[in-house]
Design a protein around this motif. Structure first.
Motif, PDB file in Angstrom:
ATOM      1  N   MET A 169      25.133   1.582  92.150  1.00  0.00           N
ATOM      2  CA  MET A 169      23.929   2.253  92.647  1.00  0.00           C
ATOM      3  C   MET A 169      22.733   1.560  92.009  1.00  0.00           C
ATOM      4  N   CYS A 212      24.204  -1.519  96.060  1.00  0.00           N
ATOM      5  CA  CYS A 212      23.382  -0.776  97.003  1.00  0.00           C
ATOM      6  C   CYS A 212      22.018  -0.468  96.401  1.00  0.00           C
ATOM      7  N   ASN A 241      19.952   0.179 100.988  1.00  0.00           N
ATOM      8  CA  ASN A 241      19.979   1.573 101.422  1.00  0.00           C
ATOM      9  C   ASN A 241      19.765   2.453 100.203  1.00  0.00           C
ATOM     10  N   ASP A 242      19.463   3.710 100.460  1.00  0.00           N
ATOM     11  CA  ASP A 242      19.469   4.724  99.423  1.00  0.00           C
ATOM     12  C   ASP A 242      20.914   4.927  98.980  1.00  0.00           C
ATOM     13  N   ALA A 243      21.174   4.876  97.664  1.00  0.00           N
ATOM     14  CA  ALA A 243      22.548   4.910  97.157  1.00  0.00           C
ATOM     15  C   ALA A 243      23.257   6.205  97.535  1.00  0.00           C
ATOM     16  N   ARG A 244      22.539   7.305  97.529  1.00  0.00           N
ATOM     17  CA  ARG A 244      23.162   8.574  97.877  1.00  0.00           C
ATOM     18  C   ARG A 244      23.592   8.579  99.337  1.00  0.00           C
ATOM     19  N   GLN A 304      17.585  12.864  91.718  1.00  0.00           N
ATOM     20  CA  GLN A 304      18.689  13.454  92.507  1.00  0.00           C
ATOM     21  C   GLN A 304      20.016  12.752  92.232  1.00  0.00           C
ATOM     22  N   LEU A 305      19.930  11.533  91.682  1.00  0.00           N
ATOM     23  CA  LEU A 305      21.146  10.760  91.419  1.00  0.00           C
ATOM     24  C   LEU A 305      21.691  11.007  90.016  1.00  0.00           C
TER      25      LEU A 305
END
Lengths: 337, 337, 337, 337
Positions: D109, D132, D163-166, D194-195
Motif C-alpha cells: 500500500m 499500489c 489507485n487508492d490502496a483501499r 482510514q488505512l
C-alpha cells in the motif's frame, strides 16, 4: 554530562588563551528571528531575553540583542531597538514640531513606549502633551524597563491617558497644535486601520487641530518596493483631507527597511533648511543625532520610483478599504487571522 | 514605537480570543542553534536564557528550551537536557552497578553536573562516591541551578574532589568497585583524550579497581554512521585492556543521535534480564524511567552495521593516536583549534 | 517512503483546494543565509540554486530567491540581486556621467557582472567603454547567465580587458572622461585595498582622467552606523586628491543597508536638478527606475550623523592603513584570514 | 557589482591557497530547514535543489544535501534520504518476509518511491509484487530520479497499480502472503487515516492475507517521547485484529528520531536469531546493511518507557478517532488544515 576534565597545567593555559573565542562561539548560538516578509528573515544574535509578558491586547518581550542592543518586540514584531530608535522618533516628532511656529499642545495617538513623548518634551515651547495609549500594561512595562524614557515619563507636562485614541479625541474638548499618530500600520481588520481613514482624519483629527495645526503619522515601510504597501495610500488619503501634505522617509537599520512618515496641514510648510536649524537651536534641549535641516531635505525628497507611485496613487483608506501590510509595527498576522 | 491602539470593545474581545495564538507566535522567535556537524543544525525554540557564565576552563549556559526543557550548554555544545538526560545517566550508571554483585565504592571521572552521582546514590549498596571534576565553577553552577540533583549533592556518601581525574587516580590509595568515565569525548589535542588511552586504562584505571571491579565510560555518538567517530575505537582500546567488554547504545532525542557507552571488566558479565530486573528491585530506590533488563538487552545488541565496524576496528587510542570527533559532549572545535 | 495514499475522491478534491498552500509550505523550506555582520543574519527563501562554480580567484553562485529574484553570490557574499541592482548601478554610473558635459570614454575598474557597462552604454554620448576585470570566469559566468546584460556585453563600444585594473591603468596610454571603481571594498590585506589609496588615486587614476574628468567609486556601506567602516575614509582620501568631492548614498533592500558612492573631480559639479533631468532626457536611452535630479539631491544630502563623521574623518587610505570592513561586496573574511 | 580585482600575482597565490576554505564558506549558505515539531528544527546544508514538481496530490522536491545525500521531500516533509533510507526500508520489509516461511505474493500500500519494492524483490521466494500508489506523478518522479531503484522498477515481478490502496484491496480477488503498509501516518482528517483503522484491518486487509500471512506497517515515530503520537495506538489497534503483534523500532539519523513498525499475523512469529540469519543467506540477494537476526532482536526489544506506554494503551483507531501527529512522513499540517 560528559564534563571536560583531565586537563593538565599546560593545556589549562591553552584553554585560557582560547577563552575569548570560546565565548564568541557560545554567545552566537541564541538568535532572535523575525520574518520581515513571508520569504525574508532578519536574525539577531541574542545576549539575553530580558523580560516577557502579555497584556490584554498584546504580547510584549524585551530582548538584549548583540547587533541592536535592547529591543522591544510586540506580538513577535520588532518595535524599537535601542541603538536606532532615535531615527524613527526624531523623524516622527521634530519635522512636525519644527514646522509649527510655536507648538504648545501635543496629542499622541499611541506612543506607549514613551520615546515619542521624550522627543516632544525636548521642545521648550511645549506646555502639555497628552499620550493616549490603549494598553496600560505596555506603558507600565516600558516605564519600568526603558531607562532612556524615565525622565520623560516623569515630566509634569506629560498627561497619560489609557483609552482608545479615537474615543479620546471624539470626547475631548481640547484642541492641539500638533497631533501625532504613533500607531500600528493600517491593516484590514487590524486594530488601527480605523485611525488611518479619510473619515477619521476629517471628522476626528482635523477638528481637534488648532489653526495652523499639524498632523503627522508614521506611515509604514517606504522602501523602493515596500512603499506600495501602505505608505502611498496613507499619503493619498491625507491629500484628500489636508491642503499641504509632505511624505518623508529614512532607512532604519534594525527594521531592514526605509521607513515613512507623512505630515499634513492646512497651513503651508515654509521652513527652509536654515530656519529649521535655527529653530532646533532655539527650541530643542540637547542635540539631535539624526534630524536637522539637511536631513529633512534628504528625507522629504523621495527617489523617483517612490515619487512616481505616490503621484499615481488613487486609493483612499475608508472604513471599507483598508490594505494589507506584511511587516513591522503590526500584529497583523495574528489579529488579522 | 507604533503601538497598537484604537481597538474597540468588540475587537478587544477578538484579541483575547486569539491570545494563545499570539503567544505561540511570539515565543517561537527566539532559538537556540547548534551545529551537530558542520552541515547539520539542530534548533530549539527558547523560553528564556536562564544563566550564562564562564569558568577558568569553559563557558556555561543554562537555557529553558521549549522542546527539551532546561538545557545545559558548555562551550556552545548541548550537554544535558532536562527531559531526556535520564537516558544518558541511567545508561551510564545502572548497567555497570547492576552487573556488579555488590558495588560499594564508586569513582566518577568528571560528572560535575551531578546527575551521574544522583543515579549512583539511588543504589543502596553504595557507601562512598568520589566525584572528581576539574572545574569547580561548573560544579557550583550545577549545584545552584539543577534542582533535580540537589539531593544528590547533599548526600553524605558523596565526596567531591576538584582535581584532574588522572592525577587524582594516580595519587589515590583507594580502590573502587566501579569507576565511571563521564568525560568529554577523546579528541586529538582535546582536554580528555589522555583519559581514553590504552596506557591510562592499563596503568591508572585498572589498578584502582577492586577484584571483580567494573569500568564504564561514555563513548561518544554510536549511530549507524556516527559510531565510527570514537565509539568503535574506545571499544577496541578497552578490549586490549580488559577481558570482557560490552558496548551498548541508545537514541537520545535531544542529541539527535544514538549515544554509546562501553563497560569493561576482567570478570564476566553474567546477569541476565531477570537478574537485572531483580537487582533493580532489591537495590535501587525509586523507579528507572529507561533502563531495565530488556532495555539493556536492546541497548547491548547492536545493529549489523555497527557490529561490523566494531569487529573490524583495529585502532587503539594511545597518547599519539587520538581521533577527531565533531559533535556532542566536547569543546573540541575551540580547544582543538 | 511513506507515501500519501488511500485518498478517496472527496478528499482528493480537498487536496486540490489546498494546493496553493501546499506549495507555499514546501518552497519556504530552502533558504539562503548570509551573515551581514557577525551577529546579524539576512535570509532569503530559495526557489532554486541555478549555478555554482569557482574561478581562480572566487567562488560564484547564482541563486533564484523568492524576495529578490536572481541573486549573484561571490565567496558567500551577496553581490547583486535582480530586483534592486538598478539602485546600485544607476547610482554608480549616472551621477558621474550626467555631471560631465560630454562623456565619451569610460574606464571601469572591475564591473565583471556587466551591469555597470549596461548603464554606461545607455548614454548616447559614450563612444568607448573599457571594462577591466581580473576574473575572466566571473565575466563569462555573468555573460552566460545574466540575460539583462546580454545586450551590453554585445555592444561594439564595450572593450573587455582581463587584467588587474591598476596594471592596466598604469600601462594604458589612453585617458578617460570618467573612471568608475566597481570593486570590492578596501579591506586590510584584501584584494582591492590598493585601489582605494591616496597614492593610487594620485599617481594612477588622476593622470588618466581627461581635463574635467570625473572619478566615481562605490564606497561601501553608508548607513547611520555602517558608514564608519570605509565610506568616511574613502571620502576623506579622495578629498586629499581631488578639489571637488561628493559623497552620496541610497538604501538597497537586498543589502539590508544604505550603500555609498563618492564622486570626485577637479572641476566643480554644477548641474542642478533641472539640468540633470534635462541631460537624462537628452542623453540616456530608456528610462531610469531610480535616479533623476531629485533622487540625486536626496542621495547627496546626507543625514546629520553621517555628515558629522565625514566632517571629522582624518584617516587617509595609504598602502599601510587599510581599514577593516565586515560586510557586502567583499570576500574579506576568507581572503583576509 | 563590486567585483574583486586588482590582485597582483602574490595575492593571487594567496587566493588559491585559501580556495578550499572559500568553497566551504560558500556552500554552507544554502540550507534546507524542517520543523520536526513546532519548536524543533532540523537543518541540512544544501548542495543543490535537484528537482521540484507537484502532482495532483502532493508537492515533491529532490534535494542534494550535504549531510544526507539526495533527499526526497514531499509537502515540505523529509521522506527519504539517500544515505540512510536503507534503515527504514530494510526494517519495513525484511522482518515480515523473513518470518514468513515462503513469501511469494506481496502487496504494497503506497510505496511509490520504489525502495520498498526494491527490498522485497531481493527475496528470491517472491513471485509477484503489487505496488499500489495513488499518485502516478510521484511514482514517475521517483522512477526518473532515484537511480538506486531503477532495477526494481524494471523487474518483471513488479506490478504497478495507480489507485487508492483501499479500493484496490476491496476490489481485488487476489490474496497475499505479505501486505505492507508504506503510507503517511494516520492523522485525523489526513489522507491515510482510514488505512490505519480497526475496521480497515479487519474487513479489508485480513481477508486478503493467505493463511499464515503477515501484515506489516510503518508506524510513525517511536522515540522515548514520540511513540505516544501514533506508534502505541497503531500497535493497540492491530492487537484488536491479529493474534500476534510485534512492534519494533530503530533510530534513523535523517529523521532525527527513532522510527517504528508493527508486524501482525494470526500465525506466531517463531523465527529466532539464527533462523533469521539463515533465511537471509538462503533467500536474499545481496547483503543487508542494517537488518539481521541480532538487529531485529534489538529493534523488537523496546525500552522500558515505550513498553510501558504500549502495555497501557487503550485507544483503537476507528473511523472516528484518528489521532494527530506532528512529524515525518506526513503532509498533515497542510492537508489537515
Amino acid at each position: 554530562m560528559a564534563t571536560i576534565n583531565g586537563v593538565n597545567g599546560v593545556n589549562g593555559n591553552g584553554h585560557q588563551a582560547h577563552h575569548h573565542h570560546i565565548g564568541e562561539e557560545r554567545r552566537k548560538s541564541c538568535w532572535y528571528e523575525e520574518e520581515i516578509e513571508e520569504n525574508l528573515r532578519w536574525c539577531f544574535a541574542l545576549n539575553s531575553i530580558l523580560h516577557t509578558g502579555a497584556s490584554q491586547y498584546q504580547d510584549i518581550t524585551l530582548l538584549d540583542t548583540k547587533p541592536f542592543g535592547k529591543t522591544l518586540i510586540i506580538d513577535g514584531k520588532l518595535q524599537s531597538a535601542e541603538i536606532d530608535e532615535f531615527i524613527y522618533h526624531e523623524s516622527l516628532v521634530h519635522p512636525a514640531l519644527l514646522h509649527h511656529p510655536n507648538p504648545k499642545t501635543i496629542f499622541i495617538m499611541g506612543g506607549g513606549e514613551g520615546s515619542t513623548a521624550r522627543e516632544i518634551l525636548r521642545h521648550e515651547t511645549v506646555e502639555k502633551v497628552i499620550m493616549c495609549d490603549i494598553d496600560e500594561e505596555v506603558v507600565d512595562f516600558c516605564k519600568s524597563y526603558l531607562d532612556v524614557n524615565k525622565e520623560a515619563f516623569g515630566d509634569s507636562r506629560l498627561h497619560l491617558v489609557i483609552n482608545d485614541a479615537r474615543a479620546e479625541l471624539v470626547s475631548s474638548k481640547d484642541s492641539f497644535d500638533v497631533i501625532i499618530g504613533d500607531l500600528a500600520d493600517p491593516i484590514e481588520g487590524g486594530p488601527c486601520y480605523q485611525l488611518y481613514t479619510k473619515s477619521f482624519y476629517e471628522s476626528t483629527v482635523k477638528p481637534r487641530l488648532n489653526v495652523g495645526g499639524i498632523f503627522v503619522t508614521q506611515a509604514g515601510p517606504a522602501g523602493v518596493f515596500s512603499h506600495t504597501q501602505v505608505f502611498s495610500c496613507i499619503y493619498n488619503t491625507l491629500k484628500h483631507v489636508f491642503q499641504y501634505v509632505v511624505p518623508f522617509s529614512a532607512h532604519i537599520p534594525s527594521y531592514a527597511d526605509t521607513w515613512g512618515w507623512v505630515m499634513a496641514s492646512d497651513a503651508p510648510f515654509t521652513a527652509e533648511v536654515e530656519e529649521i536649524d535655527m529653530r532646533i537651536k532655539q527650541r530643542v534641549k540637547g542635540e539631535n543625532s539624526f534630524l536637522d535641516g539637511k536631513t529633512f531635505v534628504s528625507a522629504s525628497t523621495l527617489c523617483k520610483a517612490v515619487r512616481q507611485t505616490l503621484a499615481k496613487e488613487t486609493q483612499v483608506y475608508t472604513e471599507k478599504t483598508a490594505k494589507f501590510i506584511y511587516g513591522h509595527g503590526a500584529a497583523h498576522r495574528t489579529l488579522n487571522a
